[in-house]
Enzyme design. Structure first.
Site, PDB file in Angstrom:
ATOM      1  CG  ASP A 164       0.780  -2.240  -0.068  1.00 49.39           C
ATOM      2  OD1 ASP A 164       1.085  -3.272   0.563  1.00 49.39           O
ATOM      3  OD2 ASP A 164       1.406  -1.163   0.021  1.00 49.39           O
TER       4      ASP A 164
ATOM      5  CE1 TYR B 215       4.109   3.560   2.218  1.00 51.90           C
ATOM      6  CE2 TYR B 215       2.217   2.348   1.364  1.00 51.90           C
ATOM      7  CZ  TYR B 215       3.578   2.435   1.610  1.00 51.90           C
ATOM      8  OH  TYR B 215       4.399   1.405   1.234  1.00 51.90           O
TER       9      TYR B 215
ATOM     10  CE  LYS C 149       3.615  -2.121   3.042  1.00 48.23           C
ATOM     11  NZ  LYS C 149       2.547  -1.273   2.475  1.00 48.23           N
TER      12      LYS C 149
ATOM     13  CG  HIS D   7       6.783   0.251   6.238  1.00 48.06           C
ATOM     14  ND1 HIS D   7       5.759   1.158   6.136  1.00 48.06           N
ATOM     15  CD2 HIS D   7       7.412   0.280   5.038  1.00 48.06           C
ATOM     16  CE1 HIS D   7       5.768   1.718   4.934  1.00 48.06           C
ATOM     17  NE2 HIS D   7       6.775   1.199   4.248  1.00 48.06           N
TER      18      HIS D   7
END
Length: 323
Positions: free
Chosen positions: A49, A54, A79, A112
């Site tokens: 993931d 990120y 996402k 997200h």
């Protein structure tokens, strides 16, 4: 060799291992994410993931492509961020993720968060622009308008499955009533202090898989100390189960989630913990129930969008209830 963990069958037809590897928090140390992902692949993880936010897509993609594990054996979720919700920004955002991952397709592409924000560009410095009140104002982009563009990504082969994250049941019901391709996944915060029983049961009934983020209850958050809540890993029911099964409290929480039927994505950069986290074992129903009771009466959310993004982002309506 893939680890021997249960899988869930997505409504898109794909199988997804219930224990995955999360990469949130690795933006400042991409080399650690790369090396940790290599360890995870060696230990048998096949579910990973990440997210545009990120800044770990490139590190993860490099690790997977250099691992020798066939691409088709690895399931990767990433996402779509809030600033890319206008229809004209969806495909360019997805293409950027594909480029960073170095893949020809994404296994799961998901919202997200449900809200939409004004677009300021694709650079990471431009995707969380707060105003003078420390708030990010939401804009009116209907969820279905964004979803239609994500459906096109599936039809054009850029994405295999599409899903959402942080959606409530009413949001899901509305989306399903309008969508051509139903969401295959809802990724939400789940841990014993926030067991999400209503959502877990609803999702099973409607053939939508769940993935639990923050499955350990964010033990590193100092926020717990100010609320008077104990850390989930220190709860008596968790410690009792750990002693019973000869496992660590972390392993208990991971397998508690698996026993409840959804996916769990713990994160670590420590090789020993990465190996331990994917160790699957069956838990007795009575132990699962005792741990579920922890947050049944007084649930505790650690990822509060109002605290993270500002008062305009009360997507769960929890702050309205307090007013």
């Amino acid at each position: 060799m893939a680890a021997n963990v249960p899988t869930v069958k997505l409504n898109s037809g794909y199988d997804l291992p219930q224990i995955g590897y999360g990469t949130f928090g690795g933006a400042d140390a991409p080399h650690l994410v790369h090396d940790a992902a290599k360890v995870a692949l060696k230990e048998g993880y096949r579910h990973f993931d990440t997210a545009y936010l990120y800044k770990t897509e490139r590190s993860l993609g490099d690790a997977i492509r250099g691992s020798g594990v066939p691409r088709e054996e690895v399931f990767v979720t990433t996402k779509l961020w809030q600033t890319f919700k206008r229809p004209e920004h969806v495909r360019p955002a997805c293409e950027r993720s594909l480029q960073d991952l170095g893949f020809e397709y994404i296994d799961m592409y998901m919202f997200h968060w449900p809200m939409a924000w004004e677009f300021h560009g694709y650079d990471h410095e431009q995707i969380q622009v707060k105003d003078e009140n420390n708030d990010i104002k939401c804009i009116d982009v209907p969820i279905i308008d964004t979803w239609r563009e994500m459906e096109k990504l599936v039809k054009d082969g850029l994405v295999r499955s599409i899903g959402v994250s942080n959606f409530t049941i009413p949001m899901l019901e509305d989306l399903i009533s309008k969508a051509e391709i139903p969401p295959a996944m809802n990724q939400i915060e789940i841990h014993p202090s926030l067991p999400q029983e209503e959502m877990v049961n609803w999702a099973k009934d409607h053939n939508i898989a769940l993935t639990a983020y923050s499955p350990l209850g964010n033990p590193g958050f100092s926020w717990f100390a100010s609320t008077g809540h104990s850390k989930t890993l220190e709860e008596p029911a968790v410690l009792k189960a750990a002693e019973k099964y000869g496992k660590t409290p972390v392993q208990v929480l991971i397998n508690w989630g698996v026993a409840r039927g959804y996916c769990v994505i713990p994160k670590s950069v420590t090789p020993e913990r990465i190996k331990a986290n994917i160790e699957y074992f069956k838990m007795d129903p009575e132990d699962v129930e005792e741990i579920t009771k922890i947050g049944r009466e007084h649930p505790v959310r650690t990822c509060d969008p109002v605290l993270m993004f500002g008062p305009s982002n009360d997507v769960f309506g929890e702050h309205k209830k307090k007013d």
